[in-house]
Motif scaffolding. Structure first.
Motif, short mmCIF file in Angstrom:
data_model
loop_
_atom_site.label_atom_id
_atom_site.label_comp_id
_atom_site.label_asym_id
_atom_site.label_seq_id
_atom_site.Cartn_x
_atom_site.Cartn_y
_atom_site.Cartn_z
N ARG A 1 0.43 -1.33 0.36
CA ARG A 1 0.06 -0.17 -0.06
C ARG A 1 1.02 1.30 0.19
NH1 ARG A 1 -4.78 0.15 4.69
NH2 ARG A 1 -5.38 1.58 3.91
N ASP A 2 1.77 1.15 -0.85
CA ASP A 2 3.20 2.15 -0.79
C ASP A 2 2.08 3.51 -1.49
OD1 ASP A 2 5.79 1.47 -1.18
OD2 ASP A 2 4.46 0.06 -0.77
N PHE A 3 2.28 4.61 -0.90
CA PHE A 3 1.56 5.95 -1.26
C PHE A 3 -0.03 5.95 -1.25
CE2 PHE A 3 5.11 6.27 -4.36
CZ PHE A 3 5.66 6.89 -3.72
N GLU A 4 -0.76 5.19 0.13
CA GLU A 4 -1.60 5.59 -0.25
C GLU A 4 -1.72 6.16 2.01
OE1 GLU A 4 -4.10 1.83 0.58
OE2 GLU A 4 -3.28 1.19 -1.79
N GLU A 5 -2.98 7.00 2.23
CA GLU A 5 -2.46 7.01 3.38
C GLU A 5 -2.63 7.08 4.70
OE1 GLU A 5 -4.94 10.65 5.73
OE2 GLU A 5 -6.05 10.08 4.62
N ILE A 6 -1.70 6.97 5.79
CA ILE A 6 -1.41 6.01 6.92
C ILE A 6 -2.36 7.20 7.90
CG2 ILE A 6 0.77 6.67 7.31
CD1 ILE A 6 1.14 3.20 8.42
N ARG A 7 -3.08 6.24 8.94
CA ARG A 7 -3.72 7.47 10.34
C ARG A 7 -3.40 6.48 11.41
NH1 ARG A 7 -7.26 7.02 5.78
NH2 ARG A 7 -8.03 8.80 4.94
N ASP A 8 -3.42 7.42 12.64
CA ASP A 8 -3.61 7.27 13.89
C ASP A 8 -4.23 5.45 14.08
OD1 ASP A 8 -0.96 8.35 14.77
OD2 ASP A 8 -2.28 9.41 16.60
N GLY A 9 -3.73 4.08 14.74
CA GLY A 9 -4.59 3.46 14.50
C GLY A 9 -4.02 1.97 13.31
N ASP A 10 -4.04 2.90 12.53
CA ASP A 10 -3.50 1.68 11.25
C ASP A 10 -2.76 0.56 11.25
OD1 ASP A 10 -5.86 3.05 9.40
OD2 ASP A 10 -4.56 4.03 8.09
N PRO A 11 -3.13 -0.41 11.20
CA PRO A 11 -2.19 -1.54 11.29
C PRO A 11 -0.96 -1.44 11.01
CG PRO A 11 -4.14 -2.85 10.49
CD PRO A 11 -4.37 -0.97 9.81
N LEU A 12 -0.08 -1.57 11.91
CA LEU A 12 1.16 -1.19 10.90
C LEU A 12 2.63 -2.68 10.95
CD1 LEU A 12 3.66 1.17 10.40
CD2 LEU A 12 3.92 1.40 12.84
N PHE A 13 2.82 -3.27 11.75
CA PHE A 13 3.45 -4.27 12.39
C PHE A 13 2.33 -5.57 12.59
CE2 PHE A 13 6.81 -1.23 12.52
CZ PHE A 13 7.52 -1.03 11.67
#
Length: 359
Positions: free
Chosen positions: A292-304
């Motif tokens: 999901r490169d270049f898609e907005e990331i927000r607080d609470g989104d899965p990271l690892f």
């Protein structure tokens, strides 16, 4: 030495130049390296003729899409030949290509800082440092105000899902003009600016203007057919655009249009993978983030996701994202080459670049 420089010049010309031409070139080549580059004076201007374009493949030896696209152009020179300028195509890190590895001793694409190219003590440190000097002589040299190449196109691929990311200096108006044209031909093209700084260690910075074609996802050592075909079409379209640009300059065009394009900019924030007390990996990119490169990331989104199955989410506060960076984007997610750099993802924001182009 002067003798070795003369030999280098003759090899670049393809024949023995006149003594006058040789003296002029040598006088330029042995000029002292400047402590700082005046990029504004050095750039290919939107109103100037482009005399020579270089297409470089194999800066990273295992980025096979770019390697074989360059080889294809070398075998078929008519594809890249245009009437108003010269096109040179070559492979930059043949030792790494032979080993199908990113580099042999050191990342070649981190060897082009002006201060390091000018440092004789570095020239023999390893294979890549030696090769950087050779590439610099062929494309530039970087330390002179009039380098041989007006435009350098460096062909890369990445394991991350960047699609077609055209990476360039933020002050390089002509590179942005070219990228704007390619964006009109392929919706997957994005412009990514290098950091704003005094100099760059990247191959295209040796020429007057330039860009990196960063295409992915593509595994190391593999050719992805769809990406290869798109890359070839875009490079040839770029050359066609330069040909049209030169025709406009020759015809005396003097009217300009102002153009604004979206650009992605690195925030300076890189995030490492989860690690155990021993420093070894203890987790991976979350499946919902992967690709999901270049898609907005927000607080609470899965990271690892840890190997034990625990999830870690993204936090602007934890990763010290400035408040003024309202909308941010993960890029180079799970890039294989960045494991050694301890980078799982880099955080970018989005802005605009305005430039002038000939009407």
């Amino acid at each position: 030495s002067i003798a070795s420089l003369a030999t280098s010049v003759r090899s670049h010309f393809g024949s023995s130049p006149s003594d006058l031409v040789l003296r002029r070139w040598l006088g330029r080549a042995i000029r002292p390296f400047h402590p700082a580059m005046d990029w504004k004076k050095r750039r290919t201007l939107p109103s100037a003729l482009v005399r020579r374009v270089a297409i470089v493949g194999g800066t990273h030896g295992n980025e096979t899409n770019g390697v074989h696209l360059a080889k294809h152009f070398i075998r078929n020179p008519a594809l890249v030949k245009r009437s108003s300028f010269e096109t040179e195509v070559f492979l930059s890190n043949e030792a790494a290509i032979a080993q199908n590895t990113r580099y042999v001793d050191e990342d070649l694409n981190r060897c082009y800082l002006l201060s390091e190219l000018a440092d004789d003590s570095k020239a023999t440190e390893n294979k890549e440092r030696k090769r950087a000097r050779e590439v610099d002589a062929k494309l530039g040299p970087k330390g002179v105000p009039e380098p041989r190449c007006d435009l350098v196109i460096d062909l890369h691929n990445t394991t991350a899902a960047t699609d077609v990311a055209l990476m360039m200096a933020p002050d390089d108006d002509f590179a942005h003009e070219l990228a704007h044209h390619l964006m009109s031909l392929d919706k997957g093209v994005r412009i990514v600016n290098w950091n704003t700084q005094a100099d760059w260690s990247l191959c295209p910075s040796v020429g007057r203007s330039g860009m990196t074609f960063e295409v992915g996802p593509c595994p190391w050592g593999c050719i992805v057919p769809e990406l290869f075909d798109r890359s070839q079409k875009l490079v040839l379209a770029l050359l066609d655009y330069v040909e049209t640009h030169n025709a406009s300059v020759t015809a005396g065009a003097s009217a300009f249009d102002s153009v604004t394009v979206p650009v992605f900019r690195f925030t300076g924030i890189s995030i490492d993978y989860p690690r155990g007390e021993d420093g070894d990996l203890d987790g991976m990119v979350h499946p919902r983030l992967q690709g999901r490169d270049f898609e907005e990331i927000r607080d609470g989104d899965p990271l690892f996701k840890t190997f034990a199955g625990a999830e870690k989410t993204f936090s602007r506060e934890e990763y010290k994202v400035p408040k003024e960076k309202e909308t941010i984007y993960p890029v180079f997610i799970n890039e294989a080459a960045y494991y050694e750099k301890k980078i799982a993802v880099m955080i970018f924001d989005k802005g605009e670049k305005t430039f002038q182009k000939l009407r």
